[in-house]
Design a protein around this motif. Sequence first.
Motif, PDB file in Angstrom:
ATOM      1  N   LEU A  27       0.861  -1.243  -0.143  1.00 33.69           N
ATOM      2  CA  LEU A  27       0.124   0.041  -0.043  1.00 33.69           C
ATOM      3  C   LEU A  27       0.726   1.271  -0.008  1.00 33.69           C
ATOM      4  N   ALA A  28       2.192   1.015   0.578  1.00 36.12           N
ATOM      5  CA  ALA A  28       2.986   2.206   0.548  1.00 36.12           C
ATOM      6  C   ALA A  28       3.903   2.449  -0.698  1.00 36.12           C
ATOM      7  N   LEU A  29       3.567   1.602  -1.784  1.00 35.07           N
ATOM      8  CA  LEU A  29       4.498   1.634  -2.763  1.00 35.07           C
ATOM      9  C   LEU A  29       4.491   2.854  -3.723  1.00 35.07           C
ATOM     10  N   GLN A  30       5.474   3.400  -4.085  1.00 36.19           N
ATOM     11  CA  GLN A  30       5.571   4.696  -4.997  1.00 36.19           C
ATOM     12  C   GLN A  30       5.489   4.174  -6.327  1.00 36.19           C
ATOM     13  N   ILE A  31       4.495   4.445  -7.055  1.00 38.26           N
ATOM     14  CA  ILE A  31       4.440   3.940  -8.450  1.00 38.26           C
ATOM     15  C   ILE A  31       4.562   4.852  -9.475  1.00 38.26           C
ATOM     16  N   GLU A  32       4.267   6.358  -9.028  1.00 36.66           N
ATOM     17  CA  GLU A  32       4.648   7.346 -10.014  1.00 36.66           C
ATOM     18  C   GLU A  32       3.586   6.913 -11.265  1.00 36.66           C
ATOM     19  N   ASN A  33       4.092   7.127 -12.499  1.00 41.10           N
ATOM     20  CA  ASN A  33       3.499   6.776 -13.627  1.00 41.10           C
ATOM     21  C   ASN A  33       3.394   5.292 -14.340  1.00 41.10           C
ATOM     22  N   LEU A  34       3.882   4.478 -13.578  1.00 43.61           N
ATOM     23  CA  LEU A  34       4.039   3.184 -13.943  1.00 43.61           C
ATOM     24  C   LEU A  34       2.588   2.619 -13.903  1.00 43.61           C
ATOM     25  N   THR A  35       2.245   1.772 -15.062  1.00 42.25           N
ATOM     26  CA  THR A  35       1.279   0.809 -14.861  1.00 42.25           C
ATOM     27  C   THR A  35       1.339  -0.502 -14.423  1.00 42.25           C
ATOM     28  N   TRP A  36       0.536  -1.105 -13.421  1.00 40.95           N
ATOM     29  CA  TRP A  36       1.020  -2.242 -12.694  1.00 40.95           C
ATOM     30  C   TRP A  36      -0.222  -2.973 -12.286  1.00 40.95           C
ATOM     31  N   GLU A  37       0.269  -4.336 -12.151  1.00 35.17           N
ATOM     32  CA  GLU A  37      -0.835  -5.382 -11.566  1.00 35.17           C
ATOM     33  C   GLU A  37      -0.003  -6.187 -10.654  1.00 35.17           C
ATOM     34  N   THR A  49      -7.079 -17.478   3.567  1.00 31.67           N
ATOM     35  CA  THR A  49      -5.974 -16.898   2.696  1.00 31.67           C
ATOM     36  C   THR A  49      -6.757 -15.985   1.769  1.00 31.67           C
ATOM     37  N   GLU A  50      -7.932 -16.680   0.977  1.00 37.25           N
ATOM     38  CA  GLU A  50      -8.744 -15.932   0.283  1.00 37.25           C
ATOM     39  C   GLU A  50      -9.375 -14.660   0.917  1.00 37.25           C
ATOM     40  N   VAL A  51      -9.797 -14.770   2.004  1.00 29.20           N
ATOM     41  CA  VAL A  51     -10.352 -13.852   2.554  1.00 29.20           C
ATOM     42  C   VAL A  51      -9.514 -12.696   3.041  1.00 29.20           C
ATOM     43  N   ALA A  52      -8.259 -13.097   3.332  1.00 32.92           N
ATOM     44  CA  ALA A  52      -7.288 -12.137   3.910  1.00 32.92           C
ATOM     45  C   ALA A  52      -6.737 -11.441   2.464  1.00 32.92           C
ATOM     46  N   ALA A  53      -6.566 -11.855   1.288  1.00 32.09           N
ATOM     47  CA  ALA A  53      -6.124 -11.475   0.131  1.00 32.09           C
ATOM     48  C   ALA A  53      -7.227 -10.352  -0.471  1.00 32.09           C
ATOM     49  N   LYS A  54      -8.632 -10.792  -0.403  1.00 24.37           N
ATOM     50  CA  LYS A  54      -9.628 -10.061  -1.010  1.00 24.37           C
ATOM     51  C   LYS A  54      -9.861  -8.641  -0.226  1.00 24.37           C
ATOM     52  N   LYS A  55      -9.262  -8.626   1.145  1.00 27.98           N
ATOM     53  CA  LYS A  55      -9.400  -7.253   1.769  1.00 27.98           C
ATOM     54  C   LYS A  55      -8.801  -6.314   0.935  1.00 27.98           C
ATOM     55  N   PHE A  56      -7.920  -6.548  -0.081  1.00 25.55           N
ATOM     56  CA  PHE A  56      -7.085  -5.764  -0.566  1.00 25.55           C
ATOM     57  C   PHE A  56      -7.475  -5.731  -2.039  1.00 25.55           C
ATOM     58  N   THR A  57      -8.467  -6.117  -2.619  1.00 30.82           N
ATOM     59  CA  THR A  57      -8.633  -5.985  -4.053  1.00 30.82           C
ATOM     60  C   THR A  57      -9.328  -4.627  -4.378  1.00 30.82           C
ATOM     61  N   ARG A  58      -9.803  -3.628  -3.515  1.00 27.18           N
ATOM     62  CA  ARG A  58     -10.262  -2.419  -3.730  1.00 27.18           C
ATOM     63  C   ARG A  58      -9.021  -1.502  -3.490  1.00 27.18           C
ATOM     64  N   LEU A  59      -7.885  -1.799  -2.815  1.00 25.27           N
ATOM     65  CA  LEU A  59      -6.947  -0.996  -2.394  1.00 25.27           C
ATOM     66  C   LEU A  59      -5.690  -1.098  -3.479  1.00 25.27           C
ATOM     67  N   LEU A  60      -5.774  -2.273  -4.121  1.00 29.98           N
ATOM     68  CA  LEU A  60      -4.478  -2.693  -4.899  1.00 29.98           C
ATOM     69  C   LEU A  60      -5.115  -3.175  -6.177  1.00 29.98           C
ATOM     70  N   PRO A  61      -4.034  -3.186  -7.499  1.00 29.04           N
ATOM     71  CA  PRO A  61      -4.354  -3.797  -8.460  1.00 29.04           C
ATOM     72  C   PRO A  61      -4.304  -5.358  -8.480  1.00 29.04           C
ATOM     73  N   LEU A  62      -5.132  -6.039  -7.490  1.00 28.39           N
ATOM     74  CA  LEU A  62      -4.714  -7.618  -7.136  1.00 28.39           C
ATOM     75  C   LEU A  62      -5.707  -8.461  -7.814  1.00 28.39           C
ATOM     76  N   HIS A  63      -4.974  -9.410  -8.601  1.00 26.81           N
ATOM     77  CA  HIS A  63      -5.657 -10.487  -9.159  1.00 26.81           C
ATOM     78  C   HIS A  63      -5.485 -11.727  -8.467  1.00 26.81           C
ATOM     79  N   TYR A  64      -6.515 -12.305  -7.843  1.00 24.92           N
ATOM     80  CA  TYR A  64      -6.357 -13.276  -6.978  1.00 24.92           C
ATOM     81  C   TYR A  64      -6.749 -14.802  -7.905  1.00 24.92           C
ATOM     82  N   LEU A  65      -5.711 -15.615  -7.830  1.00 27.45           N
ATOM     83  CA  LEU A  65      -6.045 -17.026  -8.705  1.00 27.45           C
ATOM     84  C   LEU A  65      -5.795 -17.954  -7.663  1.00 27.45           C
ATOM     85  N   THR A  66      -6.312 -19.230  -7.954  1.00 28.11           N
ATOM     86  CA  THR A  66      -6.146 -20.346  -7.176  1.00 28.11           C
ATOM     87  C   THR A  66      -5.789 -21.504  -8.190  1.00 28.11           C
TER      88      THR A  66
END
Length: 222
Positions: A27-37, A49-66
């Motif tokens: 959450l503290a990463l400095q991204i500047e103008n980079l596009t990322w996932e 694990t899924e519950v923990a990860a999905k807390k961040f899906t609105r905060l980070l460009p996070l794709h969760y796979l199983t």
Amino acid sequence: MKPMDISVIFATYKRPKLLEETLNSFLALQIENLTWEIILVDNAGDQETEVAAKKFTRLLPLHYLTVTRRGKNNALNRAVSEAQGKLIVFTDDDVVVAPNWLIEMWEGAKRWPEHCVFGGKILPKYPEGQVPPFDHPFLLGAYVIADYDVPEGMYPAHCVWGPNMAIRGLLFKKGWKFNAEIGPDGSTTYVPGSEIDLTNRLEKAGYPSIYIPKAMVHHQIR
């Protein structure tokens, strides 16, 4: 649409508390103008694990796979097949990343345009009050410490370790993969060295590694 600059990839296996600490540091990463996932692969199909990860899906460009087929490298190969980034940055589920981590890795890769494999610095994050009272070479491997007293530039492929490495996406488009027969698989008898196996093979094929010491993560020591 602007092409994706960076795909961050890592696997996790039944360590939701450590995973949350890792994602919190993102959450503290400095991204500047980079596009990322971020492509996070659950190699256990674990509900906590899924519950923990999905807390961040609105905060980070996070794709969760199983990927339930056991083996960290099975998980990484699946993630690589879906990654869109020009630079694929790998890490683990038990790190705390420096805020400038991705920018430094990206800028380092730009400084070495003819190279495709990069490694950064890995320092330990010890539990409070439990720093080892001595230095010993054993600790480097046991705690996955990659802190080399060399400047930015070429270094041996076996010094590139999984919690902090990057490979240009074009190599995976050429068919390079992690060896699914080795690496963590949930057992206590797995063959280690899965990332080093890939970087060694790449080195032998003419893709030497570059050390980017300013790209730094901390490994959480339990």
